[in-house]
Write an enzyme that holds these catalytic residues in place. Structure first.
Site, PDB file in Angstrom:
ATOM      1  N   CYS A  76       0.819  -1.213   0.000  1.00 19.81           N
ATOM      2  CA  CYS A  76       0.000   0.000   0.000  1.00 19.81           C
ATOM      3  C   CYS A  76       0.852   1.262   0.000  1.00 19.81           C
ATOM      4  CB  CYS A  76      -0.845   0.031   1.264  1.00 19.81           C
ATOM      5  SG  CYS A  76      -1.645  -1.513   1.641  1.00 19.81           S
ATOM      6  N   CYS A  83      13.290  -3.714  -1.012  1.00 20.48           N
ATOM      7  CA  CYS A  83      12.541  -4.514  -1.997  1.00 20.48           C
ATOM      8  C   CYS A  83      12.903  -4.095  -3.430  1.00 20.48           C
ATOM      9  CB  CYS A  83      11.044  -4.325  -1.757  1.00 20.48           C
ATOM     10  SG  CYS A  83      10.025  -5.020  -3.053  1.00 20.48           S
ATOM     11  N   SER A  88       5.233   0.617 -16.992  1.00 16.45           N
ATOM     12  CA  SER A  88       6.544   0.318 -16.393  1.00 16.45           C
ATOM     13  C   SER A  88       7.545  -0.288 -17.375  1.00 16.45           C
ATOM     14  CB  SER A  88       6.383  -0.548 -15.144  1.00 16.45           C
ATOM     15  OG  SER A  88       5.422  -1.524 -15.367  1.00 16.45           O
ATOM     16  N   ASP A 110       8.953  -5.645 -20.999  1.00 12.29           N
ATOM     17  CA  ASP A 110       8.010  -5.469 -19.886  1.00 12.29           C
ATOM     18  C   ASP A 110       8.779  -5.679 -18.595  1.00 12.29           C
ATOM     19  OD1 ASP A 110       5.707  -4.869 -18.534  1.00 12.29           O
ATOM     20  OD2 ASP A 110       4.625  -6.694 -19.069  1.00 12.29           O
ATOM     21  N   ASP A 111       8.180  -5.243 -17.476  1.00  9.55           N
ATOM     22  CA  ASP A 111       8.925  -5.348 -16.218  1.00  9.55           C
ATOM     23  C   ASP A 111       8.964  -6.760 -15.675  1.00  9.55           C
ATOM     24  OD1 ASP A 111       6.588  -5.485 -14.032  1.00  9.55           O
ATOM     25  OD2 ASP A 111       6.025  -4.144 -15.654  1.00  9.55           O
ATOM     26  N   CYS A 128       6.250 -13.818  -2.308  1.00 11.99           N
ATOM     27  CA  CYS A 128       6.725 -12.724  -1.455  1.00 11.99           C
ATOM     28  C   CYS A 128       5.943 -12.783  -0.148  1.00 11.99           C
ATOM     29  CB  CYS A 128       6.501 -11.372  -2.129  1.00 11.99           C
ATOM     30  SG  CYS A 128       6.981 -10.012  -1.056  1.00 11.99           S
ATOM     31  N   CYS A 186      16.384  -6.918  -1.295  1.00 18.02           N
ATOM     32  CA  CYS A 186      15.713  -8.216  -1.161  1.00 18.02           C
ATOM     33  C   CYS A 186      15.250  -8.601  -2.546  1.00 18.02           C
ATOM     34  CB  CYS A 186      14.504  -8.115  -0.223  1.00 18.02           C
ATOM     35  SG  CYS A 186      13.520  -9.636  -0.240  1.00 18.02           S
ATOM     36  N   CYS A 219      11.979 -13.048  -4.321  1.00 15.60           N
ATOM     37  CA  CYS A 219      11.024 -13.573  -5.303  1.00 15.60           C
ATOM     38  C   CYS A 219      11.758 -14.195  -6.497  1.00 15.60           C
ATOM     39  CB  CYS A 219      10.040 -12.492  -5.749  1.00 15.60           C
ATOM     40  SG  CYS A 219      10.803 -10.928  -6.191  1.00 15.60           S
TER      41      CYS A 219
END
Ligand code: AMP
Length: 460
Positions: free
Chosen positions: A8, A250, A297, A359-360, A396, A445, A448
């Site tokens: 968020c 992150c 993105s 793409d991301d 994650c 980090c 993932c």
């Protein structure tokens, strides 16, 4: 039961004298809307009033849907905190919206939270055994109850927050408003972003500095991993949590989440995405007529790829900006339809061309597969896909909304299998060893992608 994910945006404003900070918070939250579109809320308080008077409003929807002029002017106070929420499928209801406002024996606390606590079930059970008011459902309520419980044994909210934080394992950027102050705290790993700004004599907290800029505030600094900053009538004070951890910011903030004009922990989002494109061009060169990116993105990495390779950049898609993110639609059918609603191909640009498409990330593979089909239907000769993150292999636990392993396409398919499934002519993922270079070797980090989690993991 899996915890509710809380990826968020948070925003806080402390003014000694301005009596209506809700408007500032409204604009701040609007600039953080990309971090969550499902719910929004604001809590404010007047520190000069005799009796404590926290008032709040929260609901499902975009910031502009949840608040109108009347609602904002009814929220009177010189300090306040706000939240935009991004929920996973199935937990989209108003009870999970924030701020959580918690009334307990010693007063009222309002709390907003970005992140995910991996040991929240454990703490929840302890709180439950204590009975009384300390019953929590979401992670945010767990934190609120824990602070409230510890506040009874301590002399200040800061002390209670410090003790509570020593129990929390996971990613959190928290703003806690007690009737006279705002306390901000960032997890010891710095997993979730949080920064401090100033507007004249007023103090501002935000998940990203783009929200400071939007209200004309100046960026002061990032809150340090493990730092507690408190603002009261005596000004700003800061102390560190006793727990020292190796920073683990992150990486997905840079790859996808954060806004292009933000800078987090000293690294510009734009620059990291541009560098990612350059790294992809070096790792996976190809002959092509132009490079394009999936809006939004993927665009900056396409520019980086074009810069490094010398292949021109072109716009190949028109984006309808008024449609929500395709990723979070509950069913596969709805997700596929959403891609077509959101993006359409510029036929004249792509017909007969060999295209590099960046793409991301690829999560389930839905987006990229649809876009390749659309490009080919419009007459594209070749589509070479370049992804600015490594294959998504692990879940994650810190609040990034990633589906479980069974839905992660890279979890059970090789790159060559994925290439065939999505219909690309070639496919290149960012190499794990190149990833940190895109963020100037910041300590990140990237669990993932490599499964190395910086905290203990309660796999339930
Ligand atoms: P998919 O279509 O399932 O492969 O999802 C990939 C698309 O979702 C990419 O275009 C990303 O920009 C986007 N995406 C990746 N991760 C997330 C996330 N955590 N939340 C929302 N969208 C995401």
């Amino acid at each position: 039961m899996a915890s509710i994910h809380e990826a968020c945006g948070v925003f806080g404003y402390y003014s000694k004298d301005r009596d209506h900070v809700s408007e500032k918070i409204y604009y701040g939250l609007t600039s953080l809307q990309h971090r969550g579109q499902e719910a929004a809320g604001i809590a404010v308080c007047d520190t000069h009033a005799e009796k404590e008077n926290v008032c709040f409003h929260k609901d499902l929807g975009l910031v502009s849907e949840v608040f109108d002029r009347d609602k904002l002017s009814s929220l009177k106070g010189n300090i306040g905190i706000g939240h935009v929420r991004y929920s996973t499928t199935g937990d989209c209801n108003v009870e999970n919206a924030q701020p959580v406002v918690f009334r307990y024996l010693k007063g009222t606390l309002a709390l907003v939270h970005n992140g995910n606590i991996v040991n929240s079930d454990l703490i929840k059970d302890e709180l439950y055994r204590d009975g009384g008011v300390f019953r929590a459902t979401s992670d945010t309520e767990v934190i609120a109850c824990l602070i409230a419980k510890l506040r009874a044994k301590t002399n200040s909210v800061e002390e209670a927050v410090k003790l509570a934080a020593s129990r929390l394992e996971g990613g959190y950027a928290l703003l806690i408003m007690s009737p006279r102050k705002i306390v901000a705290v960032r997890d010891p790993w710095g997993l979730k972003p949080l920064c401090l700004g100033k507007f004249g004599d007023d103090y501002v907290f935000a998940s990203e500095d783009c929200a400071l800029t939007s209200i004309g505030a100046e960026f002061v600094r990032d809150i340090k991993p493990g730092e507690i900053v408190s603002i009261s009538k005596n000004g700003l004070s800061s102390e560190m949590l006793p727990r020292i951890a190796k920073p683990a910011h992150c990486i997905f903030e840079y790859i996808y989440f954060a806004r292009l004009d933000s800078k987090i922990d000293g690294i510009s989002i734009f620059k990291s995405r541009f560098e990612a494109g350059k790294a992809l061009a070096k790792a996976y060169p190809v002959e092509a007529d132009f490079v394009t990116g999936v809006p939004e993105s993927g665009i900056t990495s396409a520019r980086g790829y074009a810069f490094e390779s010398g292949i021109p950049f072109e716009i190949a898609f028109h984006k309808n900006s008024y449609i929500g993110r395709s990723f979070i639609k509950p069913t596969q059918e709805e997700r596929e339809h959403a891609v077509q609603l959101k993006l359409s191909v510029l036929k004249d640009v792509v017909c007969g061309k060999r295209i590099v498409l960046t793409d991301d990330s690829i999560v389930r593979g839905t987006t990229i597969k649809n876009l390749i089909t659309m490009l080919k239907e419009a007459g594209a000769k070749e589509v070479h896909v370049r992804i600015s993150s490594p294959p998504f292999l692990y879940p994650c636990f810190y609040g990034t909304d990633v589906p479980d392993n069974s839905q992660l396409i890279a979890n059970h398919n090789s790159t060559e299998e994925i290439r065939k499934m999505i219909g690309a002519d070639t496919l290149g993922y960012m190499k794990l060893e190149d990833l940190e270079k895109t963020v100037s070797n910041l300590s990140v980090c990237k669990a993932c992608f490599d499964g190395k989690y910086p905290t203990k993991i309660n796999r339930g």
